[in-house]
Design a protein around this motif. Sequence first.
Motif, PDB file in Angstrom:
ATOM      1  N   GLU A  11      -7.113  23.145 -51.847  1.00 26.23           N
ATOM      2  CA  GLU A  11      -7.839  24.088 -52.551  1.00 26.23           C
ATOM      3  C   GLU A  11      -9.423  23.102 -51.597  1.00 26.23           C
ATOM      4  O   GLU A  11     -10.064  22.848 -52.813  1.00 26.23           O
ATOM      5  CB  GLU A  11      -8.543  24.221 -53.666  1.00 26.23           C
ATOM      6  N   ASN A  69      -1.538  30.413 -58.910  1.00 24.74           N
ATOM      7  CA  ASN A  69      -2.281  29.735 -60.046  1.00 24.74           C
ATOM      8  C   ASN A  69      -0.501  29.676 -60.635  1.00 24.74           C
ATOM      9  O   ASN A  69      -0.038  29.891 -61.588  1.00 24.74           O
ATOM     10  CB  ASN A  69      -3.059  29.868 -60.786  1.00 24.74           C
ATOM     11  N   GLY A  70      -0.741  27.715 -60.440  1.00 23.28           N
ATOM     12  CA  GLY A  70       0.454  27.266 -61.473  1.00 23.28           C
ATOM     13  C   GLY A  70       1.987  27.858 -60.477  1.00 23.28           C
ATOM     14  O   GLY A  70       3.038  27.663 -60.662  1.00 23.28           O
ATOM     15  N   ALA A  71       1.807  27.771 -58.902  1.00 30.24           N
ATOM     16  CA  ALA A  71       2.999  28.334 -58.148  1.00 30.24           C
ATOM     17  C   ALA A  71       3.584  26.960 -57.703  1.00 30.24           C
ATOM     18  O   ALA A  71       5.334  27.017 -57.571  1.00 30.24           O
ATOM     19  CB  ALA A  71       2.119  29.402 -57.298  1.00 30.24           C
ATOM     20  N   GLY A  72       2.704  26.121 -57.629  1.00 26.69           N
ATOM     21  CA  GLY A  72       3.117  25.019 -56.974  1.00 26.69           C
ATOM     22  C   GLY A  72       2.723  24.758 -55.773  1.00 26.69           C
ATOM     23  O   GLY A  72       3.587  23.486 -55.253  1.00 26.69           O
ATOM     24  N   LYS A  73       1.380  24.878 -55.353  1.00 26.18           N
ATOM     25  CA  LYS A  73       1.360  24.568 -54.250  1.00 26.18           C
ATOM     26  C   LYS A  73       0.771  22.572 -54.366  1.00 26.18           C
ATOM     27  O   LYS A  73       1.384  22.130 -53.774  1.00 26.18           O
ATOM     28  CB  LYS A  73      -0.066  25.162 -53.800  1.00 26.18           C
ATOM     29  N   SER A  74       0.113  22.382 -55.449  1.00 31.04           N
ATOM     30  CA  SER A  74      -0.916  20.925 -55.473  1.00 31.04           C
ATOM     31  C   SER A  74       0.499  19.872 -55.710  1.00 31.04           C
ATOM     32  O   SER A  74       0.444  19.028 -55.707  1.00 31.04           O
ATOM     33  CB  SER A  74      -1.335  21.022 -57.115  1.00 31.04           C
ATOM     34  N   THR A  75       1.767  20.966 -56.556  1.00 34.33           N
ATOM     35  CA  THR A  75       3.084  19.971 -56.875  1.00 34.33           C
ATOM     36  C   THR A  75       3.279  19.607 -55.185  1.00 34.33           C
ATOM     37  O   THR A  75       3.881  18.495 -54.993  1.00 34.33           O
ATOM     38  CB  THR A  75       3.590  20.409 -57.575  1.00 34.33           C
ATOM     39  N   HIS A  94      -7.544  29.223 -52.459  1.00 32.77           N
ATOM     40  CA  HIS A  94      -7.210  30.929 -52.842  1.00 32.77           C
ATOM     41  C   HIS A  94      -8.131  31.893 -52.361  1.00 32.77           C
ATOM     42  O   HIS A  94      -8.457  33.067 -52.205  1.00 32.77           O
ATOM     43  CB  HIS A  94      -7.688  30.702 -54.285  1.00 32.77           C
TER      44      HIS A  94
HETATM   45  N1  LIG Z   1       2.140  16.606 -64.964  1.00 29.47           N
HETATM   46  C1  LIG Z   1       3.420  18.112 -65.162  1.00 29.47           C
HETATM   47  N2  LIG Z   1       3.452  17.795 -66.137  1.00 29.47           N
HETATM   48  C2  LIG Z   1       4.197  19.086 -66.120  1.00 29.47           C
HETATM   49  N3  LIG Z   1       4.045  20.143 -65.605  1.00 29.47           N
HETATM   50  C3  LIG Z   1       3.221  19.912 -64.873  1.00 29.47           C
HETATM   51  C4  LIG Z   1       2.438  19.214 -64.027  1.00 29.47           C
HETATM   52  N4  LIG Z   1       1.812  18.598 -62.877  1.00 29.47           N
HETATM   53  C5  LIG Z   1       2.546  20.446 -62.403  1.00 29.47           C
HETATM   54  N5  LIG Z   1       3.599  20.948 -63.317  1.00 29.47           N
HETATM   55  C6  LIG Z   1       3.321  22.450 -63.743  1.00 29.47           C
HETATM   56  O1  LIG Z   1       4.174  22.699 -62.584  1.00 29.47           O
HETATM   57  C7  LIG Z   1       3.294  23.858 -62.243  1.00 29.47           C
HETATM   58  C8  LIG Z   1       2.674  23.708 -60.577  1.00 29.47           C
HETATM   59  O2  LIG Z   1       1.656  23.568 -60.906  1.00 29.47           O
HETATM   60  P1  LIG Z   1       0.287  23.148 -59.437  1.00 29.47           P
HETATM   61  O3  LIG Z   1      -0.467  21.992 -59.891  1.00 29.47           O
HETATM   62  O4  LIG Z   1       1.625  22.522 -58.098  1.00 29.47           O
HETATM   63  O5  LIG Z   1       0.086  24.614 -59.416  1.00 29.47           O
HETATM   64  P2  LIG Z   1      -0.271  25.062 -58.101  1.00 29.47           P
HETATM   65  O6  LIG Z   1      -0.056  26.300 -56.968  1.00 29.47           O
HETATM   66  O7  LIG Z   1      -1.583  24.012 -57.347  1.00 29.47           O
HETATM   67  O8  LIG Z   1      -1.894  26.037 -58.948  1.00 29.47           O
HETATM   68  P3  LIG Z   1      -3.273  26.039 -58.511  1.00 29.47           P
HETATM   69  O9  LIG Z   1      -3.455  27.112 -57.752  1.00 29.47           O
HETATM   70  O10 LIG Z   1      -3.951  26.307 -60.385  1.00 29.47           O
HETATM   71  O11 LIG Z   1      -3.505  24.613 -58.193  1.00 29.47           O
HETATM   72  C9  LIG Z   1       2.427  24.509 -62.619  1.00 29.47           C
HETATM   73  O12 LIG Z   1       3.665  25.856 -63.796  1.00 29.47           O
HETATM   74  C10 LIG Z   1       2.182  23.776 -63.638  1.00 29.47           C
HETATM   75  O13 LIG Z   1       1.941  24.076 -64.950  1.00 29.47           O
END
Ligand SMILES: Nc1ncnc2c1ncn2[C@@H]1O[C@H](COP(=O)(O)OP(=O)(O)OP(=O)(O)O)[C@@H](O)[C@H]1O
Lengths: 301, 534
Positions: free
Chosen positions: A156, A38-44, A188
Amino acid sequence: MKVLEVKQLTKTFGKVQALDGVDLAVNKGEVYGFIGPNGAGKSTTIRILLGLLKPTSGFARLFGKDAWEDAVAIHKRIAYVPGDVNLWPNLTGGEVIDLFLKMRGVRVDQSRKARLMEQFDFDPTKKCRTYSKGNRQKVALIAAFAADADLYILDEPTSGLDPLMERVFQQCVYEAKKKGSSVLLSSHILSEVERLCDRVAIIRQGEIIESGSLASLRHLTRIQLTIATKEVVPDLDSQPGVHDFKIENQHYVFQVDADQLDEMVRYVSQYGVVNLESAPPTLEDLFMRHYQGSTSGGGGQ
Amino acid sequence: MANQPNYQTGLIFRFLFKREVVKLLVWIVPIVAMTVTIALAFNGLYETQEERQALAETMENPAMKALVGQGYGLDNYTDGAMLAHQMLLMTAVVVAIMSMLLIVRLTRADEEDGQLEMLRALPMGRLAQTNAALFVLVITNIVLMLITAISLTALGMDSIDWAGSLLYGSVLGTTGLFFGAITLLAAQLSDNTRGTMMLGYLVLGLSYMIRSIGDSGNELLSWFSPLGILLGSEVYVNNYWWPILVIVLLAIIIIALALYLQQIRDVGAGLLPQRSGRKAASPMLQSQIGLALRLLRTSLIAWIIGMMLIGISYGSVLGDLEAFLGESEAIMEIIGASGDMSITEQFISVLLKIMAIFSTIPALVVFVRLKSEEKKGRLEHLLAKPVSRKKILGTYLGLSFLTSIVMMLAGIIALAGIGVTVMDVDISFNTLVEAQLVYLPAVWILIGFAAALYGWCYKWSRFIWLYLLFSFLTVYLGDLLDLPAFILGLSPYYHIPELPTDQLSWVVMVVATGMALLLSFLGFLGFQRRDIET
Ligand SMILES: Nc1ncnc2c1ncn2[C@@H]1O[C@H](COP(=O)(O)OP(=O)(O)OP(=O)(O)O)[C@@H](O)[C@H]1O
Ligand SMILES: [Mg+2]
């Protein structure tokens, strides 16, 4: 041929460094798994690919076009399913699916749409407000798979589906692959990734820490062994590459690094092996090693 | 070929339009109906020129100017001049609110709820939704403008001609366009719906206030307010079109800026910087009331400041009023004729009533927050813990009552503080404060009513705003339209004795407070039995 190419991608939100030099490449006709804690950066990463976020540096190209600049042209060839599907409360599921398909501007195979609705056991006449999480997810899935796309970007996509529907989803991915489409699948549910993906990338704290085919990744990992011998094996737990050693019902149970397996088998065979069971590393094992934090990756559990 | 920011605007427009058309009609029809009704009522009530001139005399004082605008053509107060003077500003504010809500619904709200992300992943230009929202805004306001112009002209009154009516409609439509544009810009700066609306209301409030201070005293100031500029069109008197032009131009510039910002920013983000929050909940936050206060903190602070500003601007009007009365012998005679109540006191009681209604808004905002918490599914989290429904409703209700007191005090202390220094009538600070606070039970009735609605007919909770608007209209128009007592009596504010002229009646106070408590109790009963909605 590369459908998707990401190089040295970084993204910062204020002081938060969400991505730190991500590289990715997806070939045509390939199903690519994208996993990480979680929070690794996938969605970003995915939202940059969709042109929703502007990269801080580096580039993201789909079909050879820039993800931010040419978003419209790119989106004509892709389909996206997020993990959290938010819809307009006053529209019915059927209306939303039609809207999405109309906007994609693709030819819709009505019989395929009807078949998908039936397979997903989906009632399109209800207002979106009243759908359960899984049913909202189905709206996006049906809109994505009811027409062909060159690339499916799935973040996901099954987080709310029951196991039966999960299977329908996997069927959809197979079919898309058969038609030569590519898929980027973040999930996941590791069994799902294991079953569907040709290659995977593991991301942690905004960096890709491992990528390649499942077979090659397995190579890097450990194998679970259960061994019984006639004689006591001396110093087994201190042999190179042995981890998590324990003795259960007179069996030695431990993990061994894949590249030390040969040595290990040679060593124990001197003591008369009466039983040997090996289990291939699951993606989960692989994952646990990477997820659980230590930077060297050798620290184990 | 690259970028194509406008791609699919047409399709999105049709989609948004279909979604909004009913809601917009629900706004437009009453706005036009009210305008027409009041034009007719004026025509019936003030038949002769003498009657109209008499009304014009009472209008020519700083307090009225602060409230409704300077007024043009007072020396020849025709039906048209009267309509434009009494109604245009207030209607324009309503149109502004309609347009602000429209824009926020179609842009930031969709973005916040995640629908925009779904759309933008489809082949859709970066600006398509914003463009489409703007088209809806423009079309809405043009339709409003035309319907207003045509309906007013159709009344066939001499002074309400086509040229003036078209301008009347245009002022309304232009106000809508301008404040829609402001909201669009706010939506680029703030990353959430609430913040966007707050920025929008801030601009609207400031525009009104600057104009109000300007109109009652320093007229130059009014030209710094878009509302002031628009009223400068002197509808039905001189019919100047240049204010429309100026404001439309301003709106276009603001829209261009907003579109530019929209195009370069991330989906879901705002351009205002964000602070990172605390690591753990402060002990304050860990109680029900602490959580509610935290959620409402920003808007409560904004409202307290707002109430003080309103108090200050009305307080300073009292000074202007004094000066004005000193100058004008003729007016003094009229006052003398109007009874034993001095005109200052008469205006004070109108101002206090309006202040009371203003302070009801934040109190209701506090309570209505509970509904939006429920709708967004966050109430579930709380109720799933050992927190009773009674406690949650009680928390918000209590806070709402408390807010009404705080807001009223903030407003009246500012008003009285300024008022007694600029005015040399023998009204003391305490008298003013007392005269304001007697309205509390009326505010509480509205809060109680909101609670009862929330408990029994969740879907109709928003009806409370209509009731407040109705109460406002009875104060605003009651005298002008000679409304019968049984209609005026539907508003709780009507029954409150007007101090210092009237006697304080404890019976009324006790009965009103009792009603408020009874309604609140009904709210608890209903809330205990109904389903939690999503
Ligand atoms: N709009 C935003 N402002 C500040 N930080 C952000 C923003 N969007 C994402 N982040 C940060 O960027 C990092 C990556 O988030 P991301 O959503 O890409 O994770 P993820 O891999 O998709 O996680 P998950 O498995 O929980 O979906 C996290 O630390 C999150 O807190
Ligand atoms: Mg994610």
